[in-house]
Design a protein around this motif. Structure first.
Motif, short mmCIF file in Angstrom:
data_model
loop_
_atom_site.label_atom_id
_atom_site.label_comp_id
_atom_site.label_asym_id
_atom_site.label_seq_id
_atom_site.Cartn_x
_atom_site.Cartn_y
_atom_site.Cartn_z
N PRO A 206 48.61 76.63 21.56
CA PRO A 206 47.50 77.92 22.30
C PRO A 206 47.77 78.38 23.43
N GLU A 207 49.26 77.85 23.63
CA GLU A 207 50.24 78.67 24.93
C GLU A 207 50.97 77.64 25.44
N THR A 208 52.09 78.03 25.68
CA THR A 208 53.13 77.38 26.18
C THR A 208 53.71 77.16 27.17
N PHE A 238 49.67 79.84 18.97
CA PHE A 238 48.77 79.90 18.41
C PHE A 238 46.85 79.89 18.51
N ARG A 239 46.38 80.79 18.39
CA ARG A 239 45.28 80.62 18.17
C ARG A 239 44.37 81.58 17.87
N ASN A 240 42.76 80.80 16.90
CA ASN A 240 42.08 81.38 15.40
C ASN A 240 41.43 82.16 16.28
N GLU A 241 41.59 83.34 16.56
CA GLU A 241 41.11 84.18 17.17
C GLU A 241 39.57 84.32 16.97
N ILE A 242 38.16 84.57 17.53
CA ILE A 242 36.93 85.22 16.88
C ILE A 242 37.52 86.33 16.29
N ILE A 248 48.40 94.70 16.32
CA ILE A 248 49.28 92.90 16.99
C ILE A 248 48.50 93.14 18.62
N PHE A 249 48.26 93.42 18.99
CA PHE A 249 47.54 93.38 20.24
C PHE A 249 46.42 92.30 20.31
N ARG A 250 46.00 91.64 19.64
CA ARG A 250 45.58 90.16 19.18
C ARG A 250 45.77 90.04 18.19
N SER A 251 46.03 88.96 17.47
CA SER A 251 46.99 88.57 16.38
C SER A 251 46.88 86.53 16.80
N CYS A 252 46.40 86.19 15.95
CA CYS A 252 46.57 85.05 15.55
C CYS A 252 47.73 83.45 16.11
N GLU A 253 48.69 84.08 15.35
CA GLU A 253 50.21 84.22 15.94
C GLU A 253 50.81 85.05 17.10
N PHE A 254 51.37 84.10 17.89
CA PHE A 254 51.71 85.45 19.13
C PHE A 254 52.56 84.80 19.91
N GLU A 255 53.51 85.72 20.65
CA GLU A 255 54.12 85.32 21.46
C GLU A 255 54.62 85.94 22.49
N GLN A 256 54.31 84.43 23.15
CA GLN A 256 54.22 83.99 24.92
C GLN A 256 54.95 84.34 25.94
N MET A 257 54.93 84.76 26.77
CA MET A 257 56.46 84.49 27.96
C MET A 257 55.77 83.95 29.58
N GLU A 258 55.89 82.86 29.48
CA GLU A 258 55.29 82.08 31.25
C GLU A 258 56.03 81.83 31.52
N MET A 259 55.53 81.77 32.46
CA MET A 259 56.53 80.92 34.16
C MET A 259 54.81 80.13 34.78
N GLY A 322 42.76 97.03 29.31
CA GLY A 322 43.02 95.59 29.03
C GLY A 322 44.08 95.04 29.38
N GLU A 323 43.92 93.64 29.00
CA GLU A 323 45.19 92.44 29.64
C GLU A 323 46.67 92.66 29.23
N LEU A 324 47.31 92.83 29.94
CA LEU A 324 49.04 92.60 29.74
C LEU A 324 49.26 91.47 29.40
N GLU A 325 49.00 90.90 31.14
CA GLU A 325 49.63 89.77 30.50
C GLU A 325 48.40 89.17 32.00
N ILE A 370 51.02 78.93 40.57
CA ILE A 370 50.70 80.08 39.96
C ILE A 370 51.37 80.31 39.00
N GLU A 371 50.79 81.07 38.01
CA GLU A 371 51.52 81.22 36.99
C GLU A 371 51.40 82.49 36.25
N PRO A 372 52.45 83.34 35.82
CA PRO A 372 52.50 84.56 35.50
C PRO A 372 52.96 84.46 34.36
N ALA A 374 53.01 85.82 29.90
CA ALA A 374 52.38 87.48 29.25
C ALA A 374 52.31 86.99 28.17
N GLY A 375 52.45 88.03 27.23
CA GLY A 375 52.35 88.33 25.74
C GLY A 375 53.80 88.98 25.40
N ALA A 376 54.81 88.22 25.07
CA ALA A 376 55.94 89.28 23.89
C ALA A 376 55.45 90.32 22.89
N1 GAP Z 1 49.24 80.11 30.30
C1 GAP Z 1 47.65 81.00 30.22
C2 GAP Z 1 47.68 82.15 29.22
O1 GAP Z 1 47.77 81.41 28.17
P1 GAP Z 1 45.87 83.84 28.50
O2 GAP Z 1 45.39 85.38 28.93
O3 GAP Z 1 45.42 83.34 27.57
O4 GAP Z 1 46.83 82.65 29.34
C3 GAP Z 1 48.46 85.49 28.52
O5 GAP Z 1 47.59 84.67 27.56
C4 GAP Z 1 49.31 86.49 27.50
O6 GAP Z 1 48.99 86.06 26.09
C5 GAP Z 1 47.68 87.36 26.98
O7 GAP Z 1 47.86 88.27 28.62
C6 GAP Z 1 48.08 88.06 26.57
O8 GAP Z 1 49.44 88.46 26.48
C7 GAP Z 1 48.75 87.36 25.01
N2 GAP Z 1 47.69 86.85 24.35
C8 GAP Z 1 46.87 85.89 24.85
N3 GAP Z 1 46.16 85.41 23.26
C9 GAP Z 1 47.11 86.92 21.94
C10 GAP Z 1 46.56 86.60 21.34
N4 GAP Z 1 45.40 86.89 20.60
N5 GAP Z 1 47.45 87.52 20.40
C11 GAP Z 1 48.67 88.78 21.38
N6 GAP Z 1 48.15 88.19 22.60
C12 GAP Z 1 48.18 87.68 22.89
#
Ligand code: GAP
Length: 514
Positions: A206-208, A238-242, A248-259, A322-325, A370-372, A374-376
């Protein structure tokens, strides 16, 4: 936007973006010909390029331009113990309730409280102008947060992680064998099935982030990294979002860029400030409207349990901020949890540093993080929203006519095509000359488009709408005296340059600055 830039008339921006995304090949609904899969999207030819360019720019700034960050690319399927240790298995399983009136789904523990037995009113279907309904709050003592109705389903546990089973053996058969012929109560049956399924259960991440914690020692030792250092990763989560919402702001399959940036305990505040600035700077470099970006500190009650401080980079979407990162100070929570659950010693030994507790070397510590994050895919939406304009411009004639154009003012580095090469007509040597210019770009690995369909005006309009920053037009003069025209997408100004220089001029304009 510069003060001289033409105004975008008031429009339903999301509607425009969703329609442009489909018409121009950025984003399509998944499985559309079968009625579509809710909350899953396919990135078409231009969307794939845009998303890839965003991710490449993130990787460039996080990994290639730094000496203290290395990258990795982990498996999406991970051991269930990882998710037990990280707390996701427990934390990602929430009791959810469906509202029978407005059909929204919500978390029971976050719903507005109401006195059991009291009377509440709501509007039929949750729609404006509907009939007023009255209901009685049941002993659970809450109502629908969306419409206020008390007509609610039973609470059901939803696992927000995608579970699957590893191994070719059919898990259904195992389950049947486990319960067949046994006289079990409903609870016993559930426990037996659950135990069987868990034997081979694995989860899509559910997170990288977690892979970077789990592989911390391997990366640190194989690359001889010294604290402070970071591990970066991009990829699918992947998250089974409520609720899935806003395209594409919030979907069940999405891409992240994490560090994950590993630091010495006690220095986390300094590094959190550093990464806040870095990440805001990165977004500001690529957007037209930096005033639509802000940093917001999390309130104490919204911070994740593992964080001692957290900020969101927020964007002002058409529906509000709303949240971007997220940029979190995650303490040593994850490394400590994985050390405990796996029995590994996940820490750093500095033989020369005195331990602050004893005043003597060596100093052994579990790094703070420290974890930035982001969602791609979310950033793809943000950059589309930021870039889109409908402009009314006076036509260059004396009749006072106004021309409307739709333009995506994407940063040239993010644009799917860096240039379009347009022969004025399909004859007299113009296409051949155009193709020679195209070849120069393609040989250099730069994505451009050769386009000879329709009038030149229509082609300019098409490339404005997909964000191509430069159009190179090959006309009769080009064949005669070797001169082509370069048109700038944003200003629509045109300059003449020698054919041999067109490639270098466009390359410099696109890639010459950060
Ligand atoms: N490792 C920390 C983490 O995953 P998060 O705030 O849940 O934190 C980070 O997710 C970023 O991933 C969010 O700021 C957003 O850009 C993206 N993201 C999270 N859930 C998402 C979803 N269901 N659909 C699209 N992007 C999502």
């Amino acid at each position: 936007m510069s003060p001289n830039e033409p105004e975008t008339p008031s429009i339903d921006l999301m509607k425009e973006i969703v329609s442009l995304a489909k018409q121009r090949g950025f984003v399509f609904q998944s499985s559309e010909i079968y009625g579509g899969l809710k909350s899953a999207y396919d990135y078409g030819p231009l969307g794939a390029e845009l998303k890839r360019n965003i991710m490449n720019e993130w990787w460039r700034s996080m990994v290639y331009e730094r000496e203290d960050v290395v990258g990795m690319d982990a498996s999406i399927i991970m051991h269930s113990k990882v998710w037990e240790a990280s707390g996701h298995l427990a934390g990602f399983s929430d009791p959810l309730v469906d509202c029978r009136n407005c059909k929204e789904r919500f978390r029971a523990d976050k719903a507005p409280r109401a006195q059991p037995g009291s009377t509440v009113t709501s509007v039929e279907g949750g729609r404006r102008g509907g009939k007023t309904l009255t209901g009685t709050v049941d002993p659970r003592g809450y109502v629908c947060p969306h419409c206020g109705s008390s007509d609610l389903s039973a609470e059901r546990n939803f696992n927000l992680m995608f579970r699957t089973n590893i191994g070719p053996v059919d898990v259904v058969q195992d389950v049947v064998d486990a319960i067949h012929g046994k006289d079990l109560s409903k609870e016993e049956m559930r426990a037996a099935i659950d135990a069987k399924v868990r034997e081979t259960a694995v989860y899509l991440r559910p997170e990288t982030a977690q892979a970077m914690f789990v592989q911390f020692l391997n990366v640190q030792q194989s690359m001889s990294m010294k604290i402070p250092f970071g591990i970066a990763q991009m990829g699918k989560s992947f998250r089974n979002e409520i609720t899935v919402e806003h395209f594409i702001f919030r979907s069940c399959e999405f891409e992240q860029m994490e560090m994950e940036f590993f630091v010495e305990p006690g220095t986390q505040k300094k590094w959190l400030d550093y990464w806040k600035e870095e990440r805001m700077g990165w977004y500001r470099r690529f957007v037209n409207s930096p005033e639509k970006l802000r940093l917001r500190r999390h309130e104490d009650n919204e911070r994740a349990h593992y964080a001692d401080d957290c900020y969101d980079v927020e964007y002002e979407y058409p529906w509000g901020w709303g949240e971007l990162e997220g940029i979190a100070s995650r303490t040593d929570y994850d490394l400590s949890k994985h050390a405990k659950h796996s029995g590994s010693h996940i820490n750093i030994l500095d033989p020369n540093r005195p331990d602050p507790a004893t005043g003597k070397p060596p100093y052994r510590f579990t790094p703070y993080v420290i974890e930035p994050a982001a969602g791609a895919t979310r950033a793809t939406l943000m950059f589309l929203l930021d870039a889109f304009r409908i402009e009314d411009k006076p036509r260059p004639n004396a009749k006072g006519e106004v021309e409307t154009r739709r333009v995506l003012k994407l940063h040239p580095r993010l644009a799917p095509y860096k240039a379009a090469i347009l022969p004025l007509v399909k004859k007299d040597g113009m296409p051949e000359l155009g193709r020679k210019i195209v070849r120069q770009f393609l040989d250099a690995g730069i994505n451009v488009r050769f386009d000879e369909q329709h009038s030149i005006g229509k082609r300019y309009a098409r490339h404005d709408e997909i964000g191509t920053p430069y159009c190179i037009t090959v006309d009769g003069d080009s064949v005669k005296d070797g001169v082509v025209t370069i048109r700038d997408r944003d200003t629509t100004e045109q300059v003449k340059v020698k054919i041999d220089e067109a490639f270098a001029v466009v390359k410099e304009r696109v890639f010459g600055h950060r």
